[in-house]
Design a protein around this motif. Sequence first.
Motif, PDB file in Angstrom:
ATOM      1  N   ALA A 125       0.836  -1.202   0.000  1.00 29.25           N
ATOM      2  CA  ALA A 125       0.000   0.000   0.000  1.00 29.25           C
ATOM      3  C   ALA A 125       0.879   1.265   0.000  1.00 29.25           C
ATOM      4  N   LEU A 126       1.986   1.243   0.737  1.00 26.67           N
ATOM      5  CA  LEU A 126       2.876   2.401   0.761  1.00 26.67           C
ATOM      6  C   LEU A 126       3.542   2.616  -0.591  1.00 26.67           C
ATOM      7  N   ILE A 127       3.878   1.535  -1.272  1.00 24.29           N
ATOM      8  CA  ILE A 127       4.466   1.658  -2.616  1.00 24.29           C
ATOM      9  C   ILE A 127       3.468   2.332  -3.558  1.00 24.29           C
ATOM     10  N   ALA A 128       2.215   1.921  -3.493  1.00 23.87           N
ATOM     11  CA  ALA A 128       1.176   2.530  -4.336  1.00 23.87           C
ATOM     12  C   ALA A 128       0.975   3.998  -3.952  1.00 23.87           C
ATOM     13  N   ASP A 129       0.988   4.295  -2.640  1.00 27.17           N
ATOM     14  CA  ASP A 129       0.827   5.672  -2.175  1.00 27.17           C
ATOM     15  C   ASP A 129       2.003   6.542  -2.612  1.00 27.17           C
ATOM     16  N   HIS A 130       3.201   6.009  -2.560  1.00 29.85           N
ATOM     17  CA  HIS A 130       4.391   6.745  -2.995  1.00 29.85           C
ATOM     18  C   HIS A 130       4.292   7.063  -4.483  1.00 29.85           C
ATOM     19  N   THR A 131       3.841   6.106  -5.270  1.00 30.97           N
ATOM     20  CA  THR A 131       3.683   6.318  -6.711  1.00 30.97           C
ATOM     21  C   THR A 131       2.639   7.392  -6.984  1.00 30.97           C
ATOM     22  N   ALA A 132       1.552   7.381  -6.235  1.00 29.43           N
ATOM     23  CA  ALA A 132       0.502   8.389  -6.412  1.00 29.43           C
ATOM     24  C   ALA A 132       0.999   9.770  -5.975  1.00 29.43           C
ATOM     25  N   HIS A 133       1.839   9.815  -4.949  1.00 31.60           N
ATOM     26  CA  HIS A 133       2.357  11.092  -4.462  1.00 31.60           C
ATOM     27  C   HIS A 133       3.219  11.775  -5.520  1.00 31.60           C
ATOM     28  N   ARG A 134       3.850  11.017  -6.382  1.00 28.62           N
ATOM     29  CA  ARG A 134       4.674  11.603  -7.440  1.00 28.62           C
ATOM     30  C   ARG A 134       3.845  12.504  -8.341  1.00 28.62           C
ATOM     31  N   ASP A 135       2.571  12.178  -8.527  1.00 25.49           N
ATOM     32  CA  ASP A 135       1.715  12.974  -9.402  1.00 25.49           C
ATOM     33  C   ASP A 135       1.131  14.194  -8.697  1.00 25.49           C
ATOM     34  N   THR A 136       1.119  14.216  -7.360  1.00 19.85           N
ATOM     35  CA  THR A 136       0.478  15.310  -6.632  1.00 19.85           C
ATOM     36  C   THR A 136       1.448  16.189  -5.856  1.00 19.85           C
ATOM     37  N   CYS A 137       2.704  15.844  -5.778  1.00 18.61           N
ATOM     38  CA  CYS A 137       3.670  16.600  -4.975  1.00 18.61           C
ATOM     39  C   CYS A 137       3.888  17.989  -5.575  1.00 18.61           C
ATOM     40  N   SER A 138       3.835  19.009  -4.718  1.00 19.90           N
ATOM     41  CA  SER A 138       4.002  20.389  -5.184  1.00 19.90           C
ATOM     42  C   SER A 138       5.436  20.664  -5.655  1.00 19.90           C
ATOM     43  N   LEU A 139       6.403  19.888  -5.217  1.00 22.74           N
ATOM     44  CA  LEU A 139       7.783  20.089  -5.651  1.00 22.74           C
ATOM     45  C   LEU A 139       8.042  19.523  -7.048  1.00 22.74           C
ATOM     46  N   ARG A 140       7.266  18.556  -7.441  1.00 22.39           N
ATOM     47  CA  ARG A 140       7.469  17.939  -8.764  1.00 22.39           C
ATOM     48  C   ARG A 140       6.693  18.647  -9.855  1.00 22.39           C
ATOM     49  N   ILE A 141       5.564  19.246  -9.504  1.00 21.14           N
ATOM     50  CA  ILE A 141       4.733  19.898 -10.507  1.00 21.14           C
ATOM     51  C   ILE A 141       4.743  21.400 -10.240  1.00 21.14           C
ATOM     52  N   PRO A 142       5.304  22.200 -11.142  1.00 23.32           N
ATOM     53  CA  PRO A 142       5.304  23.643 -10.929  1.00 23.32           C
ATOM     54  C   PRO A 142       3.870  24.196 -10.931  1.00 23.32           C
TER      55      PRO A 142
END
Length: 117
Positions: free
Chosen positions: A93-110
């Motif tokens: 579940a944490l692996i899936a959550d980490h993958t989802a966080h990549r799309d929503t993290c404010s540092l990755r998406i300007p």
Amino acid sequence: MTTRPLSSKSLTPATDGPPDAQQTLPRGAGGEPKGVARKGVRTALGSDPQQGDGRYPVAWLHVRAPHGATPTATSKCLCGRNRSAVGHRRVLALIADHTAHRDTCSLRIPQEGRRAA
């Protein structure tokens, strides 16, 4: 300082005092010739041969699953997110959550990219 008579085995006279100290010249660290270190420093301070493409790590996922032991995982991000999990189902579940966080993290998406999307 007095000298003792010559013994039958030695050709030089023996003395009663301690031997004279040997004079040595100071050596540089490592024994390299003068100027070698400067040449090395000059090349070390030159331009960085590994010029990056502008990318740098933002988030890390560390999974530990030793054979026969309970798996553990940690998910960390520079935005402050720090989560961990213990056990098979929770690690997945944490692996899936980490993958989802990549799309929503404010540092990755300007912010400009968020408005356009």
